[in-house]
Scaffold this motif. Structure first.
Motif, mmCIF file in Angstrom:
data_model
loop_
_atom_site.group_PDB
_atom_site.id
_atom_site.type_symbol
_atom_site.label_atom_id
_atom_site.label_comp_id
_atom_site.label_asym_id
_atom_site.label_seq_id
_atom_site.Cartn_x
_atom_site.Cartn_y
_atom_site.Cartn_z
ATOM 1 N N GLY A 60 28.187 40.280 31.846
ATOM 2 C CA GLY A 60 28.251 41.440 32.735
ATOM 3 C C GLY A 60 29.451 41.463 33.651
ATOM 4 O O GLY A 60 29.588 42.367 34.475
ATOM 5 N N LYS A 61 30.381 40.512 33.492
ATOM 6 C CA LYS A 61 31.505 40.444 34.430
ATOM 7 C C LYS A 61 32.470 41.619 34.269
ATOM 8 O O LYS A 61 32.915 42.193 35.269
ATOM 9 C CB LYS A 61 32.236 39.108 34.301
ATOM 10 N N SER A 62 32.792 42.012 33.030
ATOM 11 C CA SER A 62 33.683 43.161 32.834
ATOM 12 C C SER A 62 33.003 44.457 33.271
ATOM 13 O O SER A 62 33.654 45.347 33.836
ATOM 14 C CB SER A 62 34.113 43.264 31.365
ATOM 15 N N TYR A 236 25.653 34.853 35.169
ATOM 16 C CA TYR A 236 24.880 34.483 33.986
ATOM 17 C C TYR A 236 23.840 35.568 33.747
ATOM 18 O O TYR A 236 23.038 35.882 34.634
ATOM 19 C CB TYR A 236 24.185 33.137 34.179
ATOM 20 N N LEU A 237 23.870 36.174 32.573
ATOM 21 C CA LEU A 237 22.896 37.180 32.163
ATOM 22 C C LEU A 237 22.767 38.305 33.202
ATOM 23 O O LEU A 237 21.686 38.711 33.581
ATOM 24 C CB LEU A 237 21.537 36.521 31.921
ATOM 25 N N SER A 285 18.425 37.201 25.191
ATOM 26 C CA SER A 285 18.750 38.618 25.090
ATOM 27 C C SER A 285 18.537 39.291 26.443
ATOM 28 O O SER A 285 17.490 39.105 27.080
ATOM 29 C CB SER A 285 17.857 39.288 24.046
ATOM 30 N N PRO A 286 19.500 40.081 26.912
ATOM 31 C CA PRO A 286 19.300 40.814 28.166
ATOM 32 C C PRO A 286 18.207 41.873 28.056
ATOM 33 O O PRO A 286 17.741 42.390 29.063
ATOM 34 C CB PRO A 286 20.671 41.452 28.431
ATOM 35 N N LEU A 287 17.802 42.185 26.811
ATOM 36 C CA LEU A 287 16.706 43.130 26.621
ATOM 37 C C LEU A 287 15.371 42.497 26.994
ATOM 38 O O LEU A 287 14.462 43.177 27.483
ATOM 39 C CB LEU A 287 16.683 43.588 25.158
ATOM 40 N N HIS A 288 15.264 41.182 26.781
ATOM 41 C CA HIS A 288 14.039 40.452 27.122
ATOM 42 C C HIS A 288 14.412 39.169 27.871
ATOM 43 O O HIS A 288 14.288 38.064 27.327
ATOM 44 C CB HIS A 288 13.237 40.122 25.861
ATOM 45 N N PRO A 289 14.898 39.275 29.106
ATOM 46 C CA PRO A 289 15.308 38.079 29.842
ATOM 47 C C PRO A 289 14.112 37.199 30.172
ATOM 48 O O PRO A 289 12.980 37.689 30.298
ATOM 49 C CB PRO A 289 15.936 38.658 31.115
#
Length: 327
Positions: A60-62, A236-237, A285-289
């Protein structure tokens, strides 16, 4: 008299900044799942400093950098620039704000219009904001070429006639044409040969001093970030896990994820050895952290509580913050 980093006023401040994307469609076109690319991130960037933002690809940094430059619309949260709220700006207000906030793109090949000459590319920001006459814009473009280390004759060339390093110099020059006070540098050397990277990094440092720039420097390369940054934030995430002065972070990081990243930096000094920390598993997965701490599924120090309790953002030293139950 010089002003220490702690005494500087924040030029940019974000608070609980979030960006969500729909991941799957439900009934009546409504999304039934969301991905939190940036999840409640908060930090300040002090006037005149460079804040490095690091993490693995996809953390998520960019996206954070593009949110600060208002290339993306935030889902929620606050972005303040010199005390002014930017998250709610629309239309002409956003355009006027871009005089002060610019972005240096990662790819020097894709970010320049191949149909325009270098001179036209550099003059374009001035034309958009109706600054100066045609002759004045042409003069400013040629002056900027010399500032970034290129001959004035490059104004008549096209992007395909330049090397990767020269193109990135043009990308930097374009970002500075409006004399912004804040620049987001999104992986500005990752697409360049190693032999050229140091030249561009030294140029960025020189320009920061010359124009008193405040910079968010986004990169996955910790060696580069250590060289460029006053302070470093680790993601992170989609979440910040540690923030500290660069010297403090690389000497005494407290978060297990940060320590693992630092342990992977190759050592170039004779006799210096780092114990490599190998993270198990894949980035979730960021969909299911994961519940609790998002890093607990890979953390070599995780305890049972880490899977249950989300860690709070807390101070662990002077100007040093982390999000970990074990600190």
């Amino acid at each position: 008299m010089s002003i220490s980093s702690l005494e500087r006023e924040p030029l940019v401040a974000i608070d609980r900044l979030t960006k969500r994307y729909p991941a799957a469609a439900g009934g009546f076109g409504k999304p039934k799942a969301w991905v939190n690319a940036v999840n409640g991130v908060s930090f300040e960037i002090r006037s005149g400093e460079t804040l490095g933002l690091v993490g693995e690809s996809g953390c998520g940094k960019s996206t954070t950098g593009q949110l600060l430059a208002r290339l993306l619309e935030p889902t929620s949260g606050s972005i303040r620039f010199r005390g002014r709220e930017l998250a709610t700006l629309r239309g002409r207000e956003i355009r006027d704000m871009r005089k002060h906030i610019q972005l240096i793109f990662q790819d020097p090949y894709a970010s320049l219009n191949p149909r325009h000459t270098i001179g036209s590319i550099l003059e374009e920001p001035l034309r958009v904001h109706r600054i100066g006459s045609s002759a004045e814009r042409r003069q400013q473009a040629r002056d900027m070429l010399e500032i970034v280390g290129l001959d004035r004759s490059y104004a008549a060339r096209y992007p395909h006639e330049l090397s990767g390093g020269q193109r990135q110099r043009i990308g930097i020059a374009r970002a500075l044409m409006l004399r912004p006070s804040f620049v987001v540098a999104d992986e500005p050397v990752s697409a360049l040969d190693v032999s050229v990277q140091s030249q561009i990094l030294n140029l960025l440092k020189e320009l920061q001093r010359r124009f008193a720039l405040t910079t968010l420097f986004v990169s996955h390369d910790l060696n580069v970030v250590q060289y460029m940054s006053d302070r470093v934030a680790v993601m992170y995430l989609g979440t910040l896990v540690e923030l500290a002065p660069a010297e403090t972070l690389f000497r005494s990081a407290v978060h297990p994820y940060t320590r693992a990243l630092i342990s992977a930096i190759p050592s170039v000094r004779d006799g210096e050895r780092r114990e490599r920390i190998v993270l198990r598993g894949e980035v979730p997965s960021p969909l299911h952290p994961p519940a609790g701490c998002p890093f607990h599924t890979r953390c070599p120090q995780a305890v049972a509580e880490c899977a249950l309790v989300p860690p709070e953002w807390k101070s662990v030293g002077p100007d040093h913050y982390a999000r970990c139950l074990l600190t």
